[in-house]
Each structure stands twice: as C-alpha cells, then as structure tokens.
Design a protein around this motif. Structure first.
Motif, short mmCIF file in Angstrom:
data_model
loop_
_atom_site.label_atom_id
_atom_site.label_comp_id
_atom_site.label_asym_id
_atom_site.label_seq_id
_atom_site.Cartn_x
_atom_site.Cartn_y
_atom_site.Cartn_z
N TYR A 1 0.82 -1.21 0.00
CA TYR A 1 0.00 0.00 0.00
C TYR A 1 0.85 1.26 0.00
O TYR A 1 0.36 2.33 -0.35
CB TYR A 1 -0.90 -0.01 1.24
N VAL A 2 2.15 1.12 0.36
CA VAL A 2 2.93 2.31 0.66
C VAL A 2 2.99 3.27 -0.52
O VAL A 2 2.82 4.48 -0.36
CB VAL A 2 4.34 1.93 1.18
N PHE A 3 3.12 2.75 -1.76
CA PHE A 3 3.23 3.68 -2.88
C PHE A 3 1.89 4.22 -3.38
O PHE A 3 1.70 5.43 -3.40
CB PHE A 3 4.06 3.07 -4.00
N PRO A 4 0.93 3.32 -3.74
CA PRO A 4 -0.33 3.89 -4.21
C PRO A 4 -1.04 4.65 -3.10
O PRO A 4 -1.68 5.66 -3.35
CB PRO A 4 -1.14 2.65 -4.65
N GLY A 5 -0.93 4.20 -1.85
CA GLY A 5 -1.71 4.79 -0.77
C GLY A 5 -1.08 6.04 -0.20
O GLY A 5 -1.75 7.04 0.04
N LEU A 6 0.22 6.02 0.02
CA LEU A 6 0.84 7.10 0.77
C LEU A 6 1.73 7.98 -0.10
O LEU A 6 1.70 9.20 -0.02
CB LEU A 6 1.67 6.52 1.93
N VAL A 7 2.54 7.35 -0.94
CA VAL A 7 3.51 8.14 -1.69
C VAL A 7 2.86 8.79 -2.91
O VAL A 7 3.34 9.80 -3.42
CB VAL A 7 4.71 7.25 -2.12
N GLY A 8 1.73 8.21 -3.39
CA GLY A 8 1.11 8.74 -4.60
C GLY A 8 1.90 8.32 -5.81
O GLY A 8 2.59 7.31 -5.77
N ASP A 9 1.81 9.10 -6.91
CA ASP A 9 2.54 8.62 -8.09
C ASP A 9 3.85 9.36 -8.33
O ASP A 9 4.29 9.50 -9.45
CB ASP A 9 1.65 8.61 -9.34
N ARG A 10 4.47 9.83 -7.24
CA ARG A 10 5.83 10.36 -7.39
C ARG A 10 6.78 9.21 -7.70
O ARG A 10 6.68 8.14 -7.09
CB ARG A 10 6.28 11.03 -6.08
N PRO A 11 7.72 9.38 -8.63
CA PRO A 11 8.62 8.27 -8.97
C PRO A 11 9.63 8.01 -7.86
O PRO A 11 10.03 8.92 -7.14
CB PRO A 11 9.31 8.75 -10.25
N LEU A 12 10.06 6.74 -7.72
CA LEU A 12 11.04 6.35 -6.71
C LEU A 12 12.45 6.55 -7.25
O LEU A 12 12.67 6.44 -8.44
CB LEU A 12 10.89 4.88 -6.41
N PRO A 13 13.39 6.85 -6.37
CA PRO A 13 14.79 6.91 -6.83
C PRO A 13 15.19 5.55 -7.40
O PRO A 13 14.86 4.53 -6.81
CB PRO A 13 15.59 7.22 -5.56
N PRO A 14 15.92 5.54 -8.53
CA PRO A 14 16.26 4.27 -9.18
C PRO A 14 17.06 3.32 -8.28
O PRO A 14 16.89 2.12 -8.37
CB PRO A 14 17.13 4.70 -10.38
N TRP A 15 17.88 3.86 -7.35
CA TRP A 15 18.71 2.95 -6.56
C TRP A 15 17.85 2.13 -5.61
O TRP A 15 18.18 0.99 -5.30
CB TRP A 15 19.82 3.71 -5.82
N ILE A 16 16.72 2.68 -5.16
CA ILE A 16 15.83 1.89 -4.29
C ILE A 16 15.22 0.75 -5.08
O ILE A 16 15.22 -0.41 -4.66
CB ILE A 16 14.75 2.79 -3.66
N LEU A 17 14.69 1.08 -6.28
CA LEU A 17 14.09 0.04 -7.12
C LEU A 17 15.11 -1.04 -7.44
O LEU A 17 14.79 -2.22 -7.48
CB LEU A 17 13.56 0.66 -8.42
N ARG A 18 16.37 -0.60 -7.68
CA ARG A 18 17.41 -1.56 -8.03
C ARG A 18 17.62 -2.55 -6.89
O ARG A 18 17.81 -3.74 -7.12
CB ARG A 18 18.71 -0.79 -8.31
N HIS A 19 17.58 -2.10 -5.65
CA HIS A 19 17.75 -3.03 -4.52
C HIS A 19 16.51 -3.92 -4.35
O HIS A 19 16.63 -5.10 -4.10
CB HIS A 19 18.04 -2.27 -3.23
N LEU A 20 15.34 -3.32 -4.49
CA LEU A 20 14.11 -4.11 -4.29
C LEU A 20 14.04 -5.26 -5.29
O LEU A 20 13.51 -6.32 -4.99
CB LEU A 20 12.88 -3.21 -4.45
N ARG A 21 14.59 -5.03 -6.52
CA ARG A 21 14.54 -6.08 -7.54
C ARG A 21 15.23 -7.36 -7.11
O ARG A 21 14.89 -8.42 -7.57
CB ARG A 21 15.23 -5.56 -8.81
N TYR A 22 16.22 -7.27 -6.22
CA TYR A 22 17.01 -8.46 -5.90
C TYR A 22 16.67 -9.06 -4.54
O TYR A 22 17.40 -9.92 -4.05
CB TYR A 22 18.51 -8.13 -6.00
N THR A 23 15.57 -8.61 -3.91
CA THR A 23 15.27 -9.14 -2.58
C THR A 23 15.00 -10.64 -2.63
O THR A 23 15.66 -11.41 -1.95
CB THR A 23 14.08 -8.42 -1.94
N ALA A 24 14.04 -11.06 -3.46
CA ALA A 24 13.65 -12.48 -3.46
C ALA A 24 14.81 -13.38 -3.87
O ALA A 24 15.07 -14.39 -3.22
CB ALA A 24 12.46 -12.70 -4.38
N VAL A 25 15.56 -12.99 -4.93
CA VAL A 25 16.62 -13.89 -5.40
C VAL A 25 17.80 -13.94 -4.43
O VAL A 25 18.61 -14.86 -4.50
CB VAL A 25 17.12 -13.54 -6.82
N ALA A 26 17.91 -12.98 -3.51
CA ALA A 26 18.99 -13.03 -2.53
C ALA A 26 18.52 -13.71 -1.24
O ALA A 26 19.21 -14.55 -0.68
CB ALA A 26 19.50 -11.62 -2.21
#
Lengths: 108, 236
Positions: free
Chosen positions: A23-48
């Motif tokens: 919920y954090v993005f659609p609910g609280l952050v709205g549609d402001r874009p995330l910094p790319p480095w955060i997305l880059r880390h989130l992409r590897y959570t499951a595989v790590a």
C-alpha cells in the motif's frame, strides 16, 4: 512445533506489514517516482533472501541432525539445474521431489 | 475503447494458467503448515491475510526452528520487499483510483497480478483507469481464491501425510523452484550466489539472524552488478 501465541502475533503483524508494503506507494507516496537505486535493490530481494534462507537447510538439514545428506543435496542440485535450464517452476519441484525420494529409497 | 467487462475477462484469461502453479504451492503450504502443528483455521487466516507464499513458508520454517518473533517478521518482510517494488511500478497506472479501490489494489498485488498487468498496460497504452483496474482484478480473480482454497486442501491432506515423506525438504525445493527459473541476468545470479555464500558463512549468528544479513548483502551485490552493467552499457 510452533508456539500458538507467537503464531498469532506473526500472522497479524506479517499480514499488516505485507499489506503496508503493497500500500505504501499507491496509498501514501502517490505517483511520485522512486529513486532508481531503491528500485534496483528491491529487484534483488527475493533472489537473494530465499537462497540465503535455504542454503543452511540444504547443507545441514535439521531432519538428519545437521549432518549433510546425499539425498537432500542431490535433490537440491538437480532442482537447481532443472530450474536454470527449463525455467519451469512445476518441473523444478517435480525433479527435486523425484531425486529426493529416489535418494532416500537408495540410501534407505 | 474496449469495454471494462471484456478487459476484465482478458485479465481472467491471463491469470488462469497460473492456477497450475498457485494450486500446488498453496496445497504444499497447507501440508507444511499442518506438519508444523498449525490447524485449518490458522493456516487459512495466514494465507488470506498475507497472500504471499514465499513469506508464509519463510515464517513457518523459522517458527518451527523456534526463532524469535522479531527475526521471523524481519525475514518474512524482507522476502516480501518485492511487493513494494510491484506497488511502485503499478502506482503510475492505478494510483489515480479512489481510496477504497487503492486498498483493494494493494491487497490483490501479488506476483502474477503485477507481472501480467504491467505487461498488458505496455501493450495497451490506450487503456484508461477503468480498463486498467478491470484487467488487474481480472488477473487476481483466479489466483487469490485458488491460493486460499488450495491451502485448505493442503491442510486436510497434511493430516494424512506419513512421516517418511521427508516434508522437511519441501520448503528448500519450493524456494529453488521459485528462484532458479528467474535467475535471468548476471546480477540475479550474483545476488543468489552471494546470498548462499554469506548465509553459510554467517550460520553461526544467533536466532537465524544471519539469513537476514546474508539476504541484504546479496541484494546489495545484485544491485551493484546491475549498476555496473548499466554503466558499461552506457560507456559503449
């Protein structure tokens, strides 16, 4: 055996936390874009995290008192190779289960 | 403009094949939960509230190892961090929906509804918000109820599973089946290998906390390998 008190605390807080992460993005952050480095880390959570969680269980299975076991090691290796080559989720599970049971049968 | 009803059914069609994956996972979760001493009500509430297989398996595994609650929550939520990424990439498309609709979108954000929807939005740039929402909920329609329903089936089966089935190894094989097929890039493989190596080296840490540290190190390595690959690409 799982402690029931702990189980309900985990179910409630994990339910809330999982909802919060969704919920954090659609609910609280709205549609402001995330910094790319955060997305880059989130992409590897499951595989790590998922391999990190099971690596000790594969090498030192609690079911054998922590000593390495040929059937379980073989099943994990074959499942990994099948998963990497076929990209099939169900095929990987079936291959792993087949080698595990064959190994347990052979090693008695 | 396509009607929302026809787009909804396109979503259902896109989600339906995943029943083949979700049903065995849900069944297995029910069996594993029942082997760990959970009853039908507990397992079903867990599946219905958390709706995330990998995090649920993680929590059950760590609770069976008697890990402290804080470690169980931290590890399972780390596994679920990808949901934040899903929600971040859905937000430009669905963020304009009303308050309760956004709550429903958040609840139904799972691997399949995210992946199918983002692909469909790219293929159909003419869709407005109602079509986008209809497709998203269409994908979730076969997936989420099957997850909860197959958990019930698994718990009922679990009571009949004999001890010599080596179910202790169901979670490792399940996680290999989730991760190995998605190790597409060098960065993914680096993240996974680092996670494994660090986890084995940190196995001495108390209360399985090494797993979380190892996962964070693996994440950082994956992100760094991706950044360098992008940099090399840009330099060419």
């Amino acid at each position: 055996m799982i402690d029931k008190g702990q189980l309900w605390v985990v179910i409630a807080l994990l339910g809330l936390g999982s909802f919060g992460l969704r919920y954090v993005f659609p609910g609280l952050v709205g549609d402001r874009p995330l910094p790319p480095w955060i997305l880059r880390h989130l992409r590897y959570t499951a595989v790590a995290v998922l391999p990190a969680l099971i690596a000790p269980l594969v090498l030192w299975p609690p079911a054998t008192g922590g000593s390495p076991d040929a059937a379980r090691l073989g099943a994990a290796l074959v499942a990994t190779v099948v998963g990497l080559t076929t990209r099939s989720v169900v095929g990987t599970m079936l291959a792993g289960a087949a080698v595990l049971y064959l190994g347990l049968y052979l090693t008695g | 403009m396509q009607s929302t009803k026809s787009v909804y059914w396109q979503g259902v069609q896109a989600g339906a094949p995943f029943i083949l994956i979700v049903a065995p996972f849900g069944t297995l979760f029910g069996v594993v939960a029942s082997e760990a001493g959970m009853n039908l009500f507990e397992a079903v509430v867990m599946s219905a509230l958390i709706v995330a297989g990998a995090a649920q398996f993680t929590a059950v595994q760590l609770m069976s190892e008697q890990a402290p609650t804080l470690i169980v929550l931290a590890a399972a939520l780390t596994v679920n961090l990808r949901m934040a990424m899903y929600s971040a990439s859905l937000t430009p498309h669905l963020g304009g929906a009303g308050g309760w609709m956004r709550v429903a979108v958040a609840y139904f954000t799972v691997d399949q509804s995210y992946a199918c929807s983002v692909a469909a939005y790219e293929a159909n740039p003419d869709w407005a918000l109602p079509q986008k929402l209809a497709f998203f909920f269409g994908v979730a329609t076969p997936v989420v109820p099957v997850w909860v329903g197959s958990t019930i089936f698994g718990v009922l089966m679990g009571a009949r599973v004999p001890d010599n089935w080596a179910l202790d190894f169901a979670i490792p094989i399940t996680f290999i089946a989730i991760v190995a097929p998605i190790l597409r890039t060098r960065a993914h493989r680096a993240a996974a290998l680092t996670g494994i190596g660090a986890s084995l080296l940190l196995a001495w840490m108390p209360y399985s906390s090494g797993v979380i540290v190892a996962g964070l190190i693996g994440m950082a390595v994956g992100a760094e390998v991706e950044r360098r690959a992008m940099f090399a690409e840009g330099a060419r």
